[in-house]
Write an enzyme that holds these catalytic residues in place. Structure first.
Site, PDB file in Angstrom:
ATOM      1  N   CYS A 184       0.886  -0.895   0.316  1.00  0.00           N
ATOM      2  CA  CYS A 184       0.100   0.106   0.449  1.00  0.00           C
ATOM      3  C   CYS A 184       0.870   1.249   0.162  1.00  0.00           C
ATOM      4  O   CYS A 184       1.558   1.346   1.636  1.00  0.00           O
ATOM      5  CB  CYS A 184      -1.093   0.002   0.804  1.00  0.00           C
ATOM      6  N   THR A 185       1.052   1.682  -1.116  1.00  0.00           N
ATOM      7  CA  THR A 185       2.213   3.306  -1.325  1.00  0.00           C
ATOM      8  C   THR A 185       3.231   2.771  -1.009  1.00  0.00           C
ATOM      9  O   THR A 185       4.459   2.436  -1.815  1.00  0.00           O
ATOM     10  CB  THR A 185       1.025   3.865  -0.442  1.00  0.00           C
TER      11      THR A 185
END
Length: 84
Positions: free
Chosen positions: A31-32
């Protein structure tokens, strides 16, 4: 397939060990800049080892462990998938 001399693959192997091994991991999602993991037993997670391996930070809340890796997280997550 990862190469043994690939630094991201080596980091992925260290993260796998730091999270307590394949048997301790239920789920992993990039996630990111973070690798979010759901582990079976948080006591098996080696936060200091994860930082020594190159993580910028490690946050644990219950069985959820977030390993901050920066923009390389997608590549490392892919290498982790190969190891699992």
């Amino acid at each position: 397939m990862t190469q043994p001399d690939d630094p991201d693959a080596r980091l992925a192997a260290a993260i796998l060990a730091g999270l307590g091994g394949v048997e301790n991991i239920e789920e992993i999602d990039p996630c990111t800049t973070r690798l979010r993991s759901l582990v079976k037993d948080p006591a098996l997670v080696d936060s200091a080892g994860l930082r020594r391996a190159g993580a910028f930070g490690v946050m644990t809340h219950g069985r959820v462990v977030q390993v901050v890796l920066g923009p390389r997280v997608d590549t490392i997550a892919s290498d982790l998938a190969d190891l699992m």
